[in-house]
Design a protein around this motif. Structure first.
Motif, PDB file in Angstrom:
ATOM      1  N   PHE A  51      -4.900   0.162 -16.444  1.00  0.00           N
ATOM      2  CA  PHE A  51      -6.039  -0.602 -16.976  1.00  0.00           C
ATOM      3  C   PHE A  51      -5.913  -2.077 -16.592  1.00  0.00           C
ATOM      4  O   PHE A  51      -6.895  -2.719 -16.228  1.00  0.00           O
ATOM      5  N   HIS A  52      -4.696  -2.610 -16.676  1.00  0.00           N
ATOM      6  CA  HIS A  52      -4.467  -4.013 -16.293  1.00  0.00           C
ATOM      7  C   HIS A  52      -4.823  -4.213 -14.817  1.00  0.00           C
ATOM      8  O   HIS A  52      -5.489  -5.188 -14.460  1.00  0.00           O
ATOM      9  N   TYR A  53      -4.385  -3.305 -13.989  1.00  0.00           N
ATOM     10  CA  TYR A  53      -4.686  -3.396 -12.553  1.00  0.00           C
ATOM     11  C   TYR A  53      -6.188  -3.333 -12.320  1.00  0.00           C
ATOM     12  O   TYR A  53      -6.741  -4.133 -11.549  1.00  0.00           O
ATOM     13  N   MET A  54      -6.861  -2.376 -12.982  1.00  0.00           N
ATOM     14  CA  MET A  54      -8.300  -2.222 -12.770  1.00  0.00           C
ATOM     15  C   MET A  54      -9.062  -3.466 -13.252  1.00  0.00           C
ATOM     16  O   MET A  54     -10.048  -3.866 -12.649  1.00  0.00           O
ATOM     17  N   LYS A  55      -8.581  -4.084 -14.322  1.00  0.00           N
ATOM     18  CA  LYS A  55      -9.261  -5.259 -14.879  1.00  0.00           C
ATOM     19  C   LYS A  55      -9.138  -6.471 -13.945  1.00  0.00           C
ATOM     20  O   LYS A  55     -10.079  -7.222 -13.772  1.00  0.00           O
ATOM     21  N   PHE A  56      -7.967  -6.613 -13.333  1.00  0.00           N
ATOM     22  CA  PHE A  56      -7.717  -7.816 -12.542  1.00  0.00           C
ATOM     23  C   PHE A  56      -7.668  -7.569 -11.033  1.00  0.00           C
ATOM     24  O   PHE A  56      -7.363  -8.471 -10.283  1.00  0.00           O
ATOM     25  N   LYS A  57      -7.999  -6.361 -10.587  1.00  0.00           N
ATOM     26  CA  LYS A  57      -7.870  -6.066  -9.152  1.00  0.00           C
ATOM     27  C   LYS A  57      -8.798  -6.917  -8.302  1.00  0.00           C
ATOM     28  O   LYS A  57      -8.417  -7.360  -7.218  1.00  0.00           O
ATOM     29  N   ASP A  58     -10.032  -7.169  -8.763  1.00  0.00           N
ATOM     30  CA  ASP A  58     -10.958  -7.990  -7.984  1.00  0.00           C
ATOM     31  C   ASP A  58     -10.423  -9.414  -7.844  1.00  0.00           C
ATOM     32  O   ASP A  58     -10.482 -10.003  -6.760  1.00  0.00           O
ATOM     33  N   ASP A  59      -9.886  -9.962  -8.944  1.00  0.00           N
ATOM     34  CA  ASP A  59      -9.322 -11.311  -8.888  1.00  0.00           C
ATOM     35  C   ASP A  59      -8.112 -11.334  -7.963  1.00  0.00           C
ATOM     36  O   ASP A  59      -7.947 -12.276  -7.174  1.00  0.00           O
ATOM     37  N   MET A  60      -7.270 -10.308  -8.063  1.00  0.00           N
ATOM     38  CA  MET A  60      -6.071 -10.266  -7.217  1.00  0.00           C
ATOM     39  C   MET A  60      -6.458 -10.105  -5.750  1.00  0.00           C
ATOM     40  O   MET A  60      -5.849 -10.721  -4.873  1.00  0.00           O
ATOM     41  N   LEU A  61      -7.480  -9.299  -5.471  1.00  0.00           N
ATOM     42  CA  LEU A  61      -7.929  -9.094  -4.098  1.00  0.00           C
ATOM     43  C   LEU A  61      -8.500 -10.389  -3.523  1.00  0.00           C
ATOM     44  O   LEU A  61      -8.206 -10.753  -2.376  1.00  0.00           O
ATOM     45  N   ALA A  62      -9.299 -11.124  -4.314  1.00  0.00           N
ATOM     46  CA  ALA A  62      -9.857 -12.403  -3.867  1.00  0.00           C
ATOM     47  C   ALA A  62      -8.737 -13.401  -3.593  1.00  0.00           C
ATOM     48  O   ALA A  62      -8.766 -14.121  -2.589  1.00  0.00           O
ATOM     49  N   GLU A  63      -7.743 -13.427  -4.479  1.00  0.00           N
ATOM     50  CA  GLU A  63      -6.598 -14.324  -4.302  1.00  0.00           C
ATOM     51  C   GLU A  63      -5.825 -13.962  -3.039  1.00  0.00           C
ATOM     52  O   GLU A  63      -5.414 -14.826  -2.266  1.00  0.00           O
TER      53      GLU A  63
END
Length: 172
Positions: free
Chosen positions: A134-146
């Protein structure tokens, strides 16, 4: 017969044979069979079993102990007629159950030492994996942009270095 003395003469084939106290026994097949037949008269009639449990009925005489061929180990829960009893360690090796006279329903269940700790740790591990997902799914877009931003930054730095290296090469 018990107590009968027997003489035995042995010839030693070499100088290195060592003798100690020897005992000689014989096996009486008919006496053995009588004992087995007596044990079979009051054996457990198994009605249900699985990898960890046994259930059955047995008729016992007063003061009898039901002897099993199950190795004694902590973790056995034994019930006689629905009441929990402590299993006995017989011959320092096997599970035994003291019985009163009459017919009894026996229930034996084995739970290995550490079983419940293992189950709890397994559940906690699964919950941690779900939380991480769930943590990964929540922040994956932010992590991918970073990641893309950092990748572009690295590419720009590499291009600048290449340009600088090319200018330096021209001036030399």
């Amino acid at each position: 017969e018990p107590g009968t003395k027997v003489s035995l003469r042995m010839t030693v084939a070499n100088d290195y044979t060592i003798f100690g106290n020897y005992y000689f026994v014989s096996f009486d097949q008919s006496l053995f069979q009588q004992s087995i037949d007596k044990l079979k008269q009051n054996q457990l009639e198994i009605t249900d079993w699985s990898a960890r449990s046994i259930e059955g009925k047995i008729t016992a005489e007063d003061g009898q102990v039901m002897l099993t061929s199950i190795p004694y180990e902590k973790g056995w829960t034994v019930k006689v007629d629905g009441k929990k009893v402590e299993p006995k360690k017989i011959a320092n090796a096997l599970v035994g159950i003291e019985l009163s006279a009459g017919e009894h329903e026996i229930s034996m269940k084995f739970t290995p030492n550490g079983w419940w700790s293992g189950v709890i740790l397994l559940i906690l591990g699964i919950l941690c994996m779900i939380a991480l997902q769930f943590h990964y799914m929540k922040f994956k877009d932010d992590m991918l942009a970073e990641y893309k931003k950092n990748t572009k930054y690295i590419e720009l730095k590499q291009k600048e270095e290449e340009k600088r290296a090319a200018k330096t090469a021209k001036t030399d």
